[in-house]
Scaffold this motif. Structure first.
Motif, mmCIF file in Angstrom:
data_model
loop_
_atom_site.group_PDB
_atom_site.id
_atom_site.type_symbol
_atom_site.label_atom_id
_atom_site.label_comp_id
_atom_site.label_asym_id
_atom_site.label_seq_id
_atom_site.Cartn_x
_atom_site.Cartn_y
_atom_site.Cartn_z
ATOM 1 N N ILE A 194 -91.438 40.523 -25.110
ATOM 2 C CA ILE A 194 -90.431 39.242 -24.626
ATOM 3 C C ILE A 194 -89.666 39.453 -23.548
ATOM 4 N N PRO A 195 -90.241 39.187 -22.332
ATOM 5 C CA PRO A 195 -89.600 39.393 -21.035
ATOM 6 C C PRO A 195 -88.019 38.967 -21.048
ATOM 7 N N GLN A 196 -87.215 39.601 -20.315
ATOM 8 C CA GLN A 196 -85.715 39.472 -20.223
ATOM 9 C C GLN A 196 -85.311 38.331 -20.072
ATOM 10 N N THR A 197 -86.212 37.176 -19.356
ATOM 11 C CA THR A 197 -85.810 36.032 -18.815
ATOM 12 C C THR A 197 -86.203 35.006 -20.012
ATOM 13 N N VAL A 198 -86.605 35.403 -20.959
ATOM 14 C CA VAL A 198 -86.634 34.477 -22.348
ATOM 15 C C VAL A 198 -85.423 34.296 -23.110
ATOM 16 N N PRO A 199 -84.822 33.070 -23.313
ATOM 17 C CA PRO A 199 -83.765 33.122 -23.928
ATOM 18 C C PRO A 199 -83.983 33.101 -25.466
ATOM 19 N N PHE A 200 -82.935 33.564 -26.572
ATOM 20 C CA PHE A 200 -82.969 33.605 -28.016
ATOM 21 C C PHE A 200 -83.327 32.339 -28.672
ATOM 22 N N SER A 201 -82.932 31.194 -27.782
ATOM 23 C CA SER A 201 -83.103 29.913 -28.438
ATOM 24 C C SER A 201 -84.775 29.838 -28.635
ATOM 25 N N GLN A 202 -85.602 30.536 -27.825
ATOM 26 C CA GLN A 202 -86.905 30.195 -27.724
ATOM 27 C C GLN A 202 -87.852 31.182 -28.684
ATOM 28 N N THR A 203 -87.085 32.197 -29.138
ATOM 29 C CA THR A 203 -87.579 33.276 -30.016
ATOM 30 C C THR A 203 -86.951 33.271 -31.442
ATOM 31 N N MET A 204 -86.591 32.023 -31.942
ATOM 32 C CA MET A 204 -85.817 31.938 -33.278
ATOM 33 C C MET A 204 -86.513 32.971 -34.522
ATOM 34 N N SER A 205 -87.850 32.923 -34.434
ATOM 35 C CA SER A 205 -88.415 33.639 -35.282
ATOM 36 C C SER A 205 -88.292 35.306 -35.274
ATOM 37 N N SER A 206 -88.007 35.724 -34.207
ATOM 38 C CA SER A 206 -87.811 37.206 -34.082
ATOM 39 C C SER A 206 -86.377 37.507 -33.849
ATOM 40 N N ASN A 207 -85.389 36.769 -33.812
ATOM 41 C CA ASN A 207 -83.928 37.185 -33.574
ATOM 42 C C ASN A 207 -83.437 37.898 -34.609
ATOM 43 N N LEU A 208 -82.483 38.761 -34.337
ATOM 44 C CA LEU A 208 -81.646 39.628 -35.477
ATOM 45 C C LEU A 208 -80.487 39.277 -35.191
ATOM 46 N N PRO A 209 -79.682 39.627 -36.360
ATOM 47 C CA PRO A 209 -78.327 39.403 -36.203
ATOM 48 C C PRO A 209 -77.475 40.271 -35.082
ATOM 49 N N HIS A 210 -78.382 41.468 -34.619
ATOM 50 C CA HIS A 210 -77.825 42.441 -33.901
ATOM 51 C C HIS A 210 -77.858 41.789 -32.346
ATOM 52 N N ASP A 211 -78.758 40.944 -32.177
ATOM 53 C CA ASP A 211 -78.692 40.454 -30.889
ATOM 54 C C ASP A 211 -77.650 39.425 -30.664
ATOM 55 N N PHE A 212 -76.836 39.315 -31.236
ATOM 56 C CA PHE A 212 -75.565 38.233 -31.205
ATOM 57 C C PHE A 212 -74.358 38.885 -31.607
ATOM 58 N N GLU A 213 -74.097 40.294 -30.815
ATOM 59 C CA GLU A 213 -72.962 41.023 -31.204
ATOM 60 C C GLU A 213 -71.760 40.385 -30.887
ATOM 61 N N ASP A 214 -72.138 40.016 -29.420
ATOM 62 C CA ASP A 214 -70.794 39.385 -28.655
ATOM 63 C C ASP A 214 -70.940 37.878 -28.532
ATOM 64 N N ASN A 215 -71.769 37.092 -29.484
ATOM 65 C CA ASN A 215 -71.934 35.849 -29.295
ATOM 66 C C ASN A 215 -71.793 35.015 -30.347
ATOM 67 N N PRO A 216 -70.681 34.834 -30.710
ATOM 68 C CA PRO A 216 -70.449 34.306 -32.214
ATOM 69 C C PRO A 216 -71.252 32.665 -32.316
ATOM 70 N N GLY A 217 -71.207 32.116 -31.324
ATOM 71 C CA GLY A 217 -71.943 30.837 -31.410
ATOM 72 C C GLY A 217 -73.313 30.947 -31.817
ATOM 73 N N GLY A 218 -73.966 32.025 -30.885
ATOM 74 C CA GLY A 218 -75.404 32.222 -31.282
ATOM 75 C C GLY A 218 -75.552 32.663 -32.539
ATOM 76 N N LEU A 219 -74.668 33.541 -32.952
ATOM 77 C CA LEU A 219 -74.789 34.069 -34.476
ATOM 78 C C LEU A 219 -74.903 32.790 -35.391
ATOM 79 N N GLU A 220 -73.842 31.943 -35.328
ATOM 80 C CA GLU A 220 -74.069 30.733 -36.211
ATOM 81 C C GLU A 220 -75.118 30.032 -36.238
ATOM 82 N N GLU A 221 -75.713 29.774 -34.993
ATOM 83 C CA GLU A 221 -76.969 29.078 -34.853
ATOM 84 C C GLU A 221 -77.896 29.991 -35.658
#
Lengths: 628, 194
Positions: free
Chosen positions: A586-613
């Protein structure tokens, strides 16, 4: 205010002309280019040329070591007065050793390695259009080239090049009449090195400034690839260490040419008492090794960074222990400044002080071991693709281990009494910083060749090159450990003539033939490199399926790197084989919103909004998931 | 208008270049730190003390270079207030004080050599170090004067205010650094003069 109006006009004009700044001519595209990618290629090609010259010098003195009694008329034809009656003269032997060391340490593994990959990768991997100061960057290359030419020109002076060893210890280097190589050859060496240091400093200042000021949106320090971390810390080392060498060299020049006595005392030359008084050659060693030790990390750290990247990409796995990798690089950087005394254990140093340097030296084994462990753990159960770059990166790890282990012996002040200045030292540093660094560099060349030259290198020749070089390097340097344990001193012209060391002649012959083999292997590389530049297979945009930013630039080079806006970075560089992702990268330029199936809680350490989503998404998907 | 200026500034990376100047200051500092460390190692090893009372000229040159820092600071303030004539004048004063500093240092060498018998070449290299410290610093002063001249040149041409301020900042960083380095070297020599 009129100036502002004029200036505004200039901006408008500038915008239109942004895509093609100046008219591209041959001179400003290929020669006096300010484009970091072209400067990288200039550094690489100059570095490779210097490497071949340095290697040729080593083969010449290997011939002398293997056949001390034999005359080779061809040598006289080639070298003239340096090889009378077909035998390399003792003075010239010393010159060969000296210039081989100087070229390899400074011109190949400092400028050739850092110069190439810092220039190529820093702007491309952090998302910048160019360096902080492209002009200074260009100057850095031209100073380097001038330094190289001057260093080589010392082969043309009557008495030959500098010959006091690459460490140029006084008094040999300070007294022009001390030996053949102490004359003009030494002067040229000093001029060349001053230019070289200027080049290194200009480059280093640019690299640091670029990394700290010009990263693209989202590229915080902890999202930088390890290559950038390594090159950045290398530049810091250079910027802090090289000025100290200049200080030492300035005092040396005063001693040589102005008659001062910083390093000289109580000297009798050809039966003549010299007027120097009160100086101390140990002072030079302190100043030299304060640079000299960080210098070996300046050499190895870029190789470590490159290998980390190549190993991760080709194992299709995230680098193991990214943070530990960065912290160990920082640890090495800091420690490298407080260990220089281990080069001086037997100079009459206070044993207590020696003990201090011994402890700091052995502590370096910790970050080094962390890195080695992480490389091996990255390979562990990876989906390994054995590309030539990958093989060289693995080779780098191998050499770093086998050379690093002997460092633990040499770092001991007590053992060093026996081992210093023997072939054991030669074996140690040729493995740990010679072979390991050159393998890191070659890994980088094979890996980023498509980015530099828009074509691929040939894999088969790459494998041939790797296996011959890998085997050859071990065959050359491994036996040297045993010679060293037997007390054979380094830099001797014909040590096999001494009673008690005659039996090493057969080993010397073996080493020389192994060196020849490794030398021939480099021809495969040279052919592959040059042939592929012109006729290699055309490269795709992202031939290795890698995540870093340089592979998002178009294959065609353009000044400014990206045609439109610079891409934004959303994630670290090592999302390989992430569970749940569609591809194994997954290139660095791909936002997490495009990879919902592979995201992990760890990816949102300092991003509470993202963690909620993320939590919402997982909750919704768990509910709709069919029961297995 | 201001947006355009900011864009222009971004394009030529003035911020990054200013940062580069700071790193250069670090390299230069390391150079002088190495020289003074060399002095400590040298004088510590065989007990060669300096044993020279520093000539009073150094006090005057210290005052002069401190003054030049003040005038350069005033020039910067003038530039920020768009008082370009005043900036130009103060820059020239700074340059002149720099020249006076240079002359005074050379005067100090003259006094050291001819009046005090402290020679560049001699068996006690800690004395040679006086010349090396001041000489290497003077080389930096020459570079500093060139930088000041470049800033002066800017006040004559039609340089944009952004560029003008940028040049002033680069000059200030470098010149104040030279000032501080001189004070460091002078204090170092004073502390070691016995």
């Amino acid at each position: 205010m009129s100036t502002l109006a004029v200036h505004d006009h200039a901006v408008a004009h500038h915008d239109e002309a942004h895509e093609h700044h100046h008219k591209a001519t041959f001179l400003n595209t290929y020669v006096f280019s300010q484009d970091h990618k072209m400067i990288a290629k200039q550094f690489l090609i100059t570095g490779i040329t210097m490497a071949f010259i340095g290697m040729a010098l080593s083969l010449l003195f290997r011939i002398q070591l293997a056949y001390p009694d034999k005359a080779f008329p061809l040598l006289e034809t080639l070298l003239g007065r340096f090889a009378p009656q077909g035998r390399i003269s003792p003075d010239f032997y010393m010159s060969l050793v000296t210039i081989h060391g100087t070229i390899m340490v400074f011109f190949v593994l400092t400028a050739g390695l850092s110069g190439t990959f810092a220039n190529l990768l820093i702007p491309l991997q952090i998302g910048a259009r160019d360096m902080a100061s492209p002009f200074v960057n260009m100057l850095s290359y031209w100073f380097f080239l001038t330094a190289s030419v001057i260093m080589l020109s010392s082969f043309l002076v009557q008495k030959g090049p500098a010959s006091g060893g690459w460490t140029i210890y006084p008094p040999l280097s300070a007294l022009p009449k001390a030996m053949a190589g102490s004359g003009e050859g030494m002067t040229l060496w000093l001029i060349s090195m001053v230019l070289f240091v200027a080049s290194s400093l200009m480059g280093g200042i640019n690299y640091i400034s670029t990394v700290l000021n010009m990263r693209t949106k989202g590229m915080d320090l902890w999202k930088m690839p390890l290559t950038i971390w390594a090159l950045f810390l290398t530049a810091i080392l250079g910027v802090l260490a090289f000025p100290v060498l200049v200080a030492g060299v300035v005092l040396l020049i005063f001693d040589r040419s102005f008659g001062t006595s910083f390093y000289l005392s109580d000297i009798v030359l050809n039966g003549q008492v010299q007027p120097y008084e009160g100086g101390s050659p140990i002072l030079f060693q302190h100043l030299f090794w304060f640079l000299g030790h960080p210098e070996v990390y300046i050499i190895i750290m870029p190789a470590m960074g490159i290998s980390s990247e190549v190993l991760s990409v080709n194992s299709r796995k995230p680098i193991f222990g990214y943070h530990a990798m960065v912290y160990s690089l920082i640890g090495i950087t800091v420690l490298s400044f407080i260990v220089w005394g281990h080069h001086m254990f037997v100079t009459g140093m206070n044993p207590f002080l020696g003990g201090v340097f011994m402890i700091t030296t052995l502590i370096i084994a910790v970050p080094s071991a962390v890195k080695t462990f992480n490389w091996l753990a990255t390979l562990w159960r990876g989906n390994i693709r054995f590309t030539p770059a990958m093989l060289f990166a693995i080779g780098m790890v191998s050499f770093f281990i086998s050379g690093g282990l002997t460092g633990i012996f040499l770092g001991n002040a007590a053992l060093d009494v026996n081992l210093h200045d023997t072939y054991f030292v030669v074996a140690h540093f040729h493995l740990v910083m010679g072979s390991a660094a050159i393998f890191g560099m070659l890994a980088g060349v094979y890996h980023w060749f498509p980015k530099m030259f828009r074509r691929m290198m040939d894999d088969k020749l790459g494998y041939l090159h790797f296996w011959l070089t890998f085997a050859g390097a071990y065959m050359v340097f491994f036996p040297m450990h045993f010679m060293g344990l037997d007390g054979v001193p380094r830099r001797y012209y014909a040590f096999t003539e001494f009673k008690g060391w005659e039996h090493w002649l057969t080993v010397n012959t073996f080493i020389t033939w192994a060196a020849m083999l490794s030398g021939v292997a480099q021809l495969a590389f040279a052919y592959n490199f040059i042939h592929s530049i012109f006729w290699g297979k055309k490269a795709e945009q992202n031939p290795w399926n890698a995540n870093t930013l340089e592979w998002t630039t178009p294959v065609e080079h353009l000044h400014g790197n990206w045609p439109g806006e610079i891409p934004t970075v959303y994630r670290w560089a090592y999302d390989y084989s992430k569970p749940g992702a569609e591809d194994d990268f997954i290139p660095q330029t791909v936002p997490f919103s495009q990879t919902m199936s592979s995201n992990l809680p760890h990816d949102f350490e300092d991003n509470p909004g993202g963690l909620e989503e993320y939590n919402k998404w997982t909750a919704a998907h768990k509910a709709s998931e069919p029961v297995k | 208008m201001i947006m355009a200026q900011i864009q222009q500034e971004d394009r030529v990376n003035l911020g990054a270049k200013k940062f580069s100047m700071w790193i250069f200051i670090f390299t230069s500092f390391m150079f002088f730190a190495a020289l003074t460390s060399g002095f400590i190692v040298y004088s510590g090893q065989k007990g060669h003390a300096l044993d020279v009372k520093m000539p009073t000229t150094f006090i005057f040159s210290t005052i002069v270079i401190l003054l030049s820092s003040v005038t350069l600071y005033m020039a910067s303030t003038a530039a920020k207030k768009l008082e370009w004539e005043k900036q130009k004048f103060l820059l020239w004063v700074t340059f002149a004080l720099g020249i006076v500093f240079l002359v005074l240092q050379i005067q100090a060498w003259y006094i050291l050599t001819y009046k005090m018998g402290v020679y560049f070449v001699g068996p006690n290299a800690s004395r040679t170090f006086i010349y090396v410290f001041t000489g290497m610093h003077l080389l930096h002063i020459l570079a500093g004067l060139a930088v000041v001249l470049n800033a002066i040149k800017g006040t004559y041409g039609s340089v944009t205010q952004v560029k003008n301020l940028y040049k002033m900042e680069m000059t200030s960083i470098f010149w104040h650094f030279l000032d501080i380095i001189w004070i460091y070297l002078y204090v170092f020599l004073l502390l070691n003069q016995n």
